[in-house]
Write a protein that holds these residues in place. Sequence first.
Motif, short mmCIF file in Angstrom:
data_model
loop_
_atom_site.label_atom_id
_atom_site.label_comp_id
_atom_site.label_asym_id
_atom_site.label_seq_id
_atom_site.Cartn_x
_atom_site.Cartn_y
_atom_site.Cartn_z
N GLN B 328 0.84 -1.19 0.00
CA GLN B 328 0.00 0.00 0.00
C GLN B 328 0.88 1.24 0.00
O GLN B 328 2.01 1.21 0.48
N ARG B 503 -6.98 1.01 7.65
CA ARG B 503 -6.29 1.02 6.37
C ARG B 503 -5.93 -0.39 5.92
O ARG B 503 -6.01 -0.73 4.76
N ALA B 508 -5.53 -2.93 -1.33
CA ALA B 508 -4.76 -1.88 -1.98
C ALA B 508 -5.60 -1.12 -2.99
O ALA B 508 -5.54 0.10 -3.09
N GLN B 511 -8.30 1.21 -1.62
CA GLN B 511 -7.85 2.14 -0.59
C GLN B 511 -8.55 3.49 -0.74
O GLN B 511 -8.94 4.10 0.24
#
Lengths: 223, 681
Positions: B328, B503, B508, B511
């Motif tokens: 990420q 998070r 990813a 996000q």
Amino acid sequence: MELNRVDTQRAYELIREKIITLELAPGAPINDQQLGEELEMGVVPVREALKLLAHDDLVVIPPRHGLYVAPVNVPDLEQISEMRLALESLAARLAARRATPDDLTVLETLCQELATVTDGDTRRLFDLDHKFHQAIARAARNRYLAATLERYFGLSQRLWYLILPHLGFLPTAVQQHLDLIDALRAGDADVAEKIMREHVQMFYDQVKIILIEKNTDSTPEAG
Amino acid sequence: MVTTPQPALVLGIDTGGTYTDGVLLDYYSRRVLAFHKSLTTKRDLSIGIEKVIEGIQIGDPSAIRMVSISTTLATNAIVEGKGKRVALLLIGYDPELISSFKMEGRFATPHFHYFEGGHDLYGRQQAALDLPGILATVNELRDTVDAIAVSSYFSPLNPEHENRVRQAISSITDLPVVLGHQLSTRLGSVERATTAALNASLLTVLQDFIIAVRRAMERRQIDAPLMVVRGDGTLMSDEFAARIPVETIHSGPAASAIGGHFLSGLDDMLVVDVGGTTTDIALIQDGQVTISDKGASVGDYQTAVGAANLLSIALGGDSHITLNPEKQIAVGPERVTPLARLAWEFPMVGQQLQALRQRQWAQATPDWLEYWFLLREPPGDGIIQAPHARELIDHLQDGPRPLPDILKHLKLLHVGQLGARELFRQEILGRSGLTPTDLMHVEGRYNQWDSKASEAALEILAHYQFREPDDLRQQVWDLINEMIVHAILTFLSEKDLDLSTGRRAAGAKQQTEQRISPKDRDLGRWFFYNSIYRSHPLLETQIRLDLPMIGIGAPARIMLSRAAESLNTGLVLPEHHQVANAVGAIAGSVMATKELLVYPMLDGTRVDVMGYYCQAGDERHEFEDLREALGFAHALGRERALGAAIRSGAANPQVVVEQLDDGLDTFRIRAKAMGNPRLAR
């Protein structure tokens, strides 16, 4: 200006060290420009420092003749020794009356250190001897006396470097120091004064013998 | 343009983590006349400072009437362990108590020693001082440390043991000795010991720095008083700073807060300073920087000296944008040279990045975006002891190289094997990568350097994640905004909010779209994200900051406008906000504080009150009743603070005396004298 003060202080300490350790020999001429370059400093702080050293009688500034390191000679030596004999004895006498237990602890610690110094470590030896004398002066509780003694001690330090290669009276010095502490602890002013006087006298006797043996006023080639 | 007949020129300098800023100001009209930025040279801060003085091109240096400087030197020296070696002598401390609370790590030096002695909370000797033991230890340590710090139990109430120890130590060694009671009147014994140890370790560091700055001034023919900014934003003379360097901790962020106040003219505001390396947040209320109650803390250490209440996060215009182990996007904490700048200096870097764009997915991994380069030849052979250092330096002679290329050349598999940390720390090697500054180049909001290189790098990173560059760029700004809002929120509320769980829960790819994982049950996080992104169809949440936000630093406009929006407040960017920190270095008042303690005099071991002591530094006065003691303390405190402020360079200082009740019939009289700096001539 403050910066100059800082640099002057540093220049003063460095040049003084050079004179005392005989790196700048007694009687040798001083070139302030060259000295400034050597110390990586401006010529202004170097000149200021030299003036201070002249005040300490380590540098001579004759009118119109440049500068040179103060020479070491027998008459001078006798005058200095007269002063130190009187004042150091006075300091010991006062210290016998006024030393606190903390003062005695400090003196004992210094003495123990002195006993552990190896013969070759002259710098440490001088440093400890100097601190011992300072501690006595502090114990005497008279700051004018302490300041005056400090000045004469500075003049004597150079003599010590001069005679160093010729002598070996260190062990007795340690014993003398220990006896002196005993006298201070007992509050015996007479004995304290006597020991100190002998200690200082012995030093100057040695210096004198060596100076006369070397038979010159200034001794740039000592050792 | 208004010209005053005789402008009072003053020079403010801030040495930050990335840049050294300088500003030439007319003190009375508050007009910024010129400013200059130069890269901070961590190995010797005075180099960057002299460049700034040079860059400002002062017509008549002799017209400068004051120079003031804020510096990260103390903070950096502590964090990087570059302070001098200190022996800490703890007198009357209970070793078992310290070790049962595992507080040894807080003393800021590994050389600490316990001795008998100290006083109790009524200033009575609790045990005789073990002076022989202390002197023996000092003699043993003489050659292994550079300074000695002494802290005796309850020394602010009775400094006798500390003073006796200093006196004795200075009789046997020339090492500098720092005493706890001279730095703080607070009674917390561990903090006082830490403060003394840190102060001792910083003494020569700051002295050398001040001498270097004075030399630089002299070479530029500036003959003026030099002031140093404290951690609370006030000023002290260079001589004070050289003696109490510990008070310069956080002086940089404090100066930017003061500068924000000075330039904006507002009295209540949140000051956010976005630099290259960090973002610092401070609060101004009623025209004053708010002060932390706890005392300054730095690294793992809590001190007992005053400092501005501030929060610093490792996020700035030159923060490294990378992928974390979960693939990420992450911004910071490392600071690197923006690729745009590196490519501008070395065109071959730009060409290599263009070529990288053409490569296949598997061969254009993000590690190719990290470049290493040579900043200078190592000064001696000393630090080239790392196994691959010489090879590495030789390999970088012809210009920057991407990390995978370096590893291949040296036949290594992992960066860790290189052991290059010391080379970076000594500023022999530099590191470059994608940064927010590059994104600003891509957007055309900043065009000082090579935008094409930034574009290429962004595209490579986006394609690696199977995304569009614009989308990735947006996500980075979102993330930066979240980090800033999060910092402001935790700073003002003094509450914690852990965003990492939220998070990690989001993949990813999602996000950006989906901050709030349906699986995450945490209301705090939900509230946070919902207030920024408004994801819930029915529940609207908002965070409203009831103060304007003042942006400081070059990237402030770009990096803070969204944060202001998210917090429903206005962003104020005063003129010259880019160099507000340097303005703040001269805008502060000169301050001196004296604290006196009044506490009961008890009869021997009993608890009958015989009268009151007033302890003023090393002096102690006895009184029959409390009122008399307090009256005396107020008067003496006022006089002492006034004298100290004048010695510290204040013109017509005003004194405020306050009385604080410390409990147990003990009172703290705090006299603060403040005035504008006294300008030369």
